[in-house]
Design a protein around this motif. Sequence first.
Motif, PDB file in Angstrom:
ATOM      1  N   CYS A 170       0.854  -1.182   0.000  1.00 40.98           N
ATOM      2  CA  CYS A 170       0.000   0.000   0.000  1.00 40.98           C
ATOM      3  C   CYS A 170       0.889   1.230   0.000  1.00 40.98           C
ATOM      4  CB  CYS A 170      -0.906  -0.006   1.236  1.00 40.98           C
ATOM      5  SG  CYS A 170      -2.063   1.369   1.297  1.00 40.98           S
ATOM      6  N   THR A 171       0.712   2.086  -1.002  1.00 44.97           N
ATOM      7  CA  THR A 171       1.528   3.299  -1.072  1.00 44.97           C
ATOM      8  C   THR A 171       0.807   4.516  -0.505  1.00 44.97           C
ATOM      9  OG1 THR A 171       0.790   3.723  -3.348  1.00 44.97           O
ATOM     10  CG2 THR A 171       2.839   2.478  -3.067  1.00 44.97           C
ATOM     11  N   ASP A 172      -0.458   4.364  -0.140  1.00 43.37           N
ATOM     12  CA  ASP A 172      -1.234   5.455   0.442  1.00 43.37           C
ATOM     13  C   ASP A 172      -1.034   5.436   1.957  1.00 43.37           C
ATOM     14  OD1 ASP A 172      -3.661   6.526   1.889  1.00 43.37           O
ATOM     15  OD2 ASP A 172      -4.176   7.125  -0.158  1.00 43.37           O
ATOM     16  N   LEU A 173      -0.401   6.467   2.488  1.00 40.38           N
ATOM     17  CA  LEU A 173      -0.068   6.514   3.907  1.00 40.38           C
ATOM     18  C   LEU A 173      -1.298   6.358   4.795  1.00 40.38           C
ATOM     19  CD1 LEU A 173       2.099   6.842   6.053  1.00 40.38           C
ATOM     20  CD2 LEU A 173       1.793   9.305   5.885  1.00 40.38           C
ATOM     21  N   MET A 174      -2.380   7.044   4.478  1.00 41.66           N
ATOM     22  CA  MET A 174      -3.581   6.985   5.322  1.00 41.66           C
ATOM     23  C   MET A 174      -4.188   5.581   5.337  1.00 41.66           C
ATOM     24  SD  MET A 174      -3.751   9.890   6.700  1.00 41.66           S
ATOM     25  CE  MET A 174      -5.386  10.044   7.349  1.00 41.66           C
ATOM     26  N   PHE A 175      -4.381   4.995   4.161  1.00 43.20           N
ATOM     27  CA  PHE A 175      -4.911   3.632   4.103  1.00 43.20           C
ATOM     28  C   PHE A 175      -3.935   2.665   4.757  1.00 43.20           C
ATOM     29  CE2 PHE A 175      -8.177   4.278   0.658  1.00 43.20           C
ATOM     30  CZ  PHE A 175      -9.212   3.668   1.341  1.00 43.20           C
ATOM     31  N   GLY A 176      -2.647   2.856   4.510  1.00 42.09           N
ATOM     32  CA  GLY A 176      -1.633   1.962   5.063  1.00 42.09           C
ATOM     33  C   GLY A 176      -1.676   1.907   6.577  1.00 42.09           C
ATOM     34  N   VAL A 177      -1.726   3.062   7.211  1.00 39.38           N
ATOM     35  CA  VAL A 177      -1.777   3.113   8.678  1.00 39.38           C
ATOM     36  C   VAL A 177      -3.081   2.490   9.176  1.00 39.38           C
ATOM     37  CG1 VAL A 177      -1.936   4.676  10.658  1.00 39.38           C
ATOM     38  CG2 VAL A 177      -0.208   5.063   8.891  1.00 39.38           C
ATOM     39  N   HIS A 178      -4.167   2.767   8.490  1.00 40.38           N
ATOM     40  CA  HIS A 178      -5.471   2.208   8.870  1.00 40.38           C
ATOM     41  C   HIS A 178      -5.422   0.676   8.809  1.00 40.38           C
ATOM     42  CE1 HIS A 178      -9.769   2.178   9.456  1.00 40.38           C
ATOM     43  NE2 HIS A 178      -9.966   1.548   8.312  1.00 40.38           N
ATOM     44  N   ILE A 179      -4.851   0.132   7.758  1.00 42.22           N
ATOM     45  CA  ILE A 179      -4.768  -1.320   7.604  1.00 42.22           C
ATOM     46  C   ILE A 179      -3.796  -1.915   8.624  1.00 42.22           C
ATOM     47  CG2 ILE A 179      -4.079  -3.189   6.042  1.00 42.22           C
ATOM     48  CD1 ILE A 179      -5.102  -1.291   3.762  1.00 42.22           C
ATOM     49  N   GLN A 180      -2.677  -1.257   8.836  1.00 38.63           N
ATOM     50  CA  GLN A 180      -1.729  -1.730   9.848  1.00 38.63           C
ATOM     51  C   GLN A 180      -2.404  -1.834  11.208  1.00 38.63           C
ATOM     52  OE1 GLN A 180       1.627   0.920   9.693  1.00 38.63           O
ATOM     53  NE2 GLN A 180       2.292   0.170   7.692  1.00 38.63           N
TER      54      GLN A 180
END
Length: 125
Positions: free
Chosen positions: A18-28
Amino acid sequence: MQDKQTNTNSAPAVLLLCTDLMFGVHIQNMIKRAGLRFANVRPGEPLPPAALLVVDLAARADTTSTIREAASLGIPVVAFGPHMDAQGRTAAKEAGATRVLANSNLARGLPLILSTLADGVNEHE
């Protein structure tokens, strides 16, 4: 984004592209709440062993090749992307994605998948 998470003595249960920081943090955060380890992966790099790959279809990368590689390794793939991107969702399915979710269904669908995965991982530990 952090590349490795939780117990580094074991392989990650979940790989995340995931290269989208917001989605990435949400998924993490979803992965952590499920009690699973994760590692971020980059397109073009070999995938390590894992129980699941989560792929952002809107990533600025060749996600289809990564999905194909995961499928060839027997790693189930959950892909997600914009609901308007029917072509991207179809390409992900054809490349071997196990599940394809619209971004709007991610918050509801992914935690259930992760909790099922966590149950299976915990049974084997």
